[in-house]
Scaffold this motif. Structure first.
Motif, PDB file in Angstrom:
ATOM      1  N   SER A  25     -97.960  32.658 -35.865  1.00 33.43           N
ATOM      2  CA  SER A  25     -97.417  32.122 -34.624  1.00 33.43           C
ATOM      3  C   SER A  25     -98.564  31.623 -33.737  1.00 33.43           C
ATOM      4  O   SER A  25     -99.509  32.369 -33.480  1.00 33.43           O
ATOM      5  N   PRO A  26     -98.498  30.384 -33.266  1.00 31.27           N
ATOM      6  CA  PRO A  26     -99.577  29.882 -32.401  1.00 31.27           C
ATOM      7  C   PRO A  26     -99.591  30.558 -31.031  1.00 31.27           C
ATOM      8  O   PRO A  26    -100.630  30.637 -30.387  1.00 31.27           O
ATOM      9  N   LYS A  27     -98.450  31.068 -30.599  1.00 31.36           N
ATOM     10  CA  LYS A  27     -98.348  31.673 -29.276  1.00 31.36           C
ATOM     11  C   LYS A  27     -98.921  33.090 -29.249  1.00 31.36           C
ATOM     12  O   LYS A  27     -99.720  33.431 -28.385  1.00 31.36           O
ATOM     13  N   THR A  28     -98.506  33.936 -30.217  1.00 27.36           N
ATOM     14  CA  THR A  28     -98.917  35.334 -30.202  1.00 27.36           C
ATOM     15  C   THR A  28     -99.986  35.663 -31.227  1.00 27.36           C
ATOM     16  O   THR A  28    -100.666  36.672 -31.105  1.00 27.36           O
ATOM     17  N   GLY A  29    -100.132  34.839 -32.255  1.00 24.80           N
ATOM     18  CA  GLY A  29    -101.097  35.110 -33.305  1.00 24.80           C
ATOM     19  C   GLY A  29    -100.570  36.059 -34.370  1.00 24.80           C
ATOM     20  O   GLY A  29    -101.266  36.385 -35.312  1.00 24.80           O
ATOM     21  N   ALA A  30     -99.322  36.511 -34.226  1.00 23.91           N
ATOM     22  CA  ALA A  30     -98.721  37.416 -35.206  1.00 23.91           C
ATOM     23  C   ALA A  30     -98.189  36.620 -36.389  1.00 23.91           C
ATOM     24  O   ALA A  30     -97.829  35.453 -36.267  1.00 23.91           O
ATOM     25  N   TYR A  31     -98.151  37.274 -37.546  1.00 24.24           N
ATOM     26  CA  TYR A  31     -97.625  36.629 -38.752  1.00 24.24           C
ATOM     27  C   TYR A  31     -96.163  36.997 -38.940  1.00 24.24           C
ATOM     28  O   TYR A  31     -95.769  38.130 -38.721  1.00 24.24           O
ATOM     29  N   THR A  32     -95.374  36.016 -39.352  1.00 26.62           N
ATOM     30  CA  THR A  32     -93.974  36.241 -39.674  1.00 26.62           C
ATOM     31  C   THR A  32     -93.699  35.643 -41.050  1.00 26.62           C
ATOM     32  O   THR A  32     -94.450  34.785 -41.513  1.00 26.62           O
ATOM     33  N   PHE A  33     -92.639  36.112 -41.687  1.00 24.74           N
ATOM     34  CA  PHE A  33     -92.254  35.592 -42.987  1.00 24.74           C
ATOM     35  C   PHE A  33     -91.069  34.666 -42.828  1.00 24.74           C
ATOM     36  O   PHE A  33     -90.118  34.973 -42.124  1.00 24.74           O
ATOM     37  N   VAL A  34     -91.138  33.515 -43.484  1.00 24.46           N
ATOM     38  CA  VAL A  34     -90.062  32.539 -43.485  1.00 24.46           C
ATOM     39  C   VAL A  34     -89.564  32.448 -44.927  1.00 24.46           C
ATOM     40  O   VAL A  34     -90.359  32.262 -45.844  1.00 24.46           O
ATOM     41  N   GLU A  35     -88.256  32.615 -45.120  1.00 25.41           N
ATOM     42  CA  GLU A  35     -87.659  32.600 -46.454  1.00 25.41           C
ATOM     43  C   GLU A  35     -86.654  31.458 -46.568  1.00 25.41           C
ATOM     44  O   GLU A  35     -86.012  31.098 -45.591  1.00 25.41           O
ATOM     45  N   SER A  36     -86.523  30.936 -47.776  1.00 26.04           N
ATOM     46  CA  SER A  36     -85.541  29.897 -48.025  1.00 26.04           C
ATOM     47  C   SER A  36     -85.159  29.912 -49.502  1.00 26.04           C
ATOM     48  O   SER A  36     -85.994  30.204 -50.354  1.00 26.04           O
ATOM     49  N   VAL A  37     -83.903  29.604 -49.798  1.00 23.76           N
ATOM     50  CA  VAL A  37     -83.413  29.498 -51.168  1.00 23.76           C
ATOM     51  C   VAL A  37     -83.129  28.025 -51.428  1.00 23.76           C
ATOM     52  O   VAL A  37     -82.412  27.382 -50.663  1.00 23.76           O
TER      53      VAL A  37
END
Length: 51
Positions: A25-37
């Protein structure tokens, strides 16, 4: 920066792939996972695209 994990899912008539990527995340610097099928042909385009 992006980690990729790809798993192949089989349904009755269609072949699908579940793709996951880690996005910082550019705002917080935290990593998140994005999933898609999606179909296997679209995985590389989806992973190359920046969110």
């Amino acid at each position: 920066m992006a980690k990729k994990t790809v798993a192949t899912l089989q349904t009755s008539s269609k072949r699908l792939t579940k793709a996951m990527k880690m996005v910082k995340s550019p705002k917080t610097g935290a990593y998140t996972f994005v999933e898609s099928v999606m179909t296997p042909e679209l995985v590389n385009d989806w992973l190359a695209k920046q969110k």
